[in-house]
Design a protein around this motif. Sequence first.
Motif, PDB file in Angstrom:
ATOM      1  N   HIS A 290      56.102  14.591  71.256  1.00 36.28           N
ATOM      2  CA  HIS A 290      55.240  13.900  72.227  1.00 36.28           C
ATOM      3  C   HIS A 290      55.224  12.396  71.937  1.00 36.28           C
ATOM      4  N   LEU A 291      55.050  12.043  70.667  1.00 40.67           N
ATOM      5  CA  LEU A 291      54.980  10.626  70.314  1.00 40.67           C
ATOM      6  C   LEU A 291      56.316   9.920  70.546  1.00 40.67           C
TER       7      LEU A 291
ATOM      8  N   GLU B  19      59.129   5.939  73.753  1.00 33.56           N
ATOM      9  CA  GLU B  19      60.185   5.571  74.705  1.00 33.56           C
ATOM     10  C   GLU B  19      59.600   4.912  75.943  1.00 33.56           C
ATOM     11  N   ASN B  20      58.505   5.473  76.461  1.00 34.39           N
ATOM     12  CA  ASN B  20      57.876   4.885  77.646  1.00 34.39           C
ATOM     13  C   ASN B  20      57.268   3.518  77.340  1.00 34.39           C
TER      14      ASN B  20
ATOM     15  N   GLN C 250      48.783   7.749  69.182  1.00 37.98           N
ATOM     16  CA  GLN C 250      48.943   8.433  67.905  1.00 37.98           C
ATOM     17  C   GLN C 250      47.659   9.156  67.506  1.00 37.98           C
ATOM     18  N   ASN C 251      46.540   8.457  67.627  1.00 40.61           N
ATOM     19  CA  ASN C 251      45.250   9.061  67.273  1.00 40.61           C
ATOM     20  C   ASN C 251      44.920  10.234  68.187  1.00 40.61           C
ATOM     21  N   ALA C 252      45.170  10.073  69.464  1.00 47.92           N
ATOM     22  CA  ALA C 252      44.881  11.145  70.420  1.00 47.92           C
ATOM     23  C   ALA C 252      45.735  12.378  70.130  1.00 47.92           C
ATOM     24  N   ALA C 253      47.007  12.170  69.805  1.00 49.98           N
ATOM     25  CA  ALA C 253      47.888  13.294  69.489  1.00 49.98           C
ATOM     26  C   ALA C 253      47.414  14.010  68.230  1.00 49.98           C
ATOM     27  N   ARG C 254      47.002  13.262  67.221  1.00 52.33           N
ATOM     28  CA  ARG C 254      46.522  13.885  65.978  1.00 52.33           C
ATOM     29  C   ARG C 254      45.234  14.679  66.230  1.00 52.33           C
TER      30      ARG C 254
ATOM     31  N   VAL D   5      52.353  11.707  79.389  1.00 49.20           N
ATOM     32  CA  VAL D   5      52.865  10.564  78.639  1.00 49.20           C
ATOM     33  C   VAL D   5      52.530   9.319  79.460  1.00 49.20           C
ATOM     34  N   PRO D   6      51.923   8.320  78.827  1.00 47.05           N
ATOM     35  CA  PRO D   6      51.535   7.128  79.595  1.00 47.05           C
ATOM     36  C   PRO D   6      52.753   6.353  80.085  1.00 47.05           C
ATOM     37  N   GLU D   7      52.591   5.740  81.238  1.00 49.27           N
ATOM     38  CA  GLU D   7      53.642   4.899  81.810  1.00 49.27           C
ATOM     39  C   GLU D   7      53.113   3.476  81.919  1.00 49.27           C
ATOM     40  N   ILE D   8      53.958   2.539  81.649  1.00 52.82           N
ATOM     41  CA  ILE D   8      53.599   1.132  81.783  1.00 52.82           C
ATOM     42  C   ILE D   8      54.122   0.651  83.130  1.00 52.82           C
ATOM     43  N   ILE D   9      53.224   0.137  83.946  1.00 52.95           N
ATOM     44  CA  ILE D   9      53.563  -0.351  85.276  1.00 52.95           C
ATOM     45  C   ILE D   9      53.118  -1.810  85.365  1.00 52.95           C
TER      46      ILE D   9
END
Length: 181
Positions: free
Chosen positions: A57-58, A63-64, A103-107, A163-167
């Motif tokens: 996931h990370l 990558e995004n 990272q914190n959210a995934a943990r 997964v967040p996207e940067i727009i």
Amino acid sequence: MKRNLIRHVAGTVMIALVAGALLVGCDAKPAGDAEMKFINVEKVLVESGLVQQEQAHLKAVNENLHKGMQLAENSYANFPAEKVEAARQADKNVIAQQWEVQQNAARIVVMKALKTASDTYRSEKKIAVIMPMQAAVSVAPELDVTADLTQKLKTAKVDFGKVPEIILKTAENPAGKTGSK
């Protein structure tokens, strides 16, 4: 860094469990009735595959975020020369903050899966508390339930969310939002 994060989270879990164990001790049954079991948190997370799911996931998140930074870099061509470095630094700060949040959210998601499995196991086996191995100086092998919880979690699929996207903000898209993504 990931190892430090695992240790940090394991330490936090350990403190909470020690406090719980102290409270449970007030209601203890007669000697000989084992109400406390132990797990090696790091081993369970690694061998169950939860850490691998977190890493996958990370990797997608990273990558995004890199793609987002590249989009931002491409947009600097339209900026006045004196504003490029300030914009670049601001974008790097936003990306770094987002990376840390992800990272914190995934943990947290991984630790919640471990806690849920531990709670279920504890209830099924009528155990008062499950403690991390790191909280004990010595543990009898029959009190170690690491293998049981690892096996229970091997089939667990963790949902980390999107997964967040940067727009980028543009004249056509002033809020920087995507349609249905």
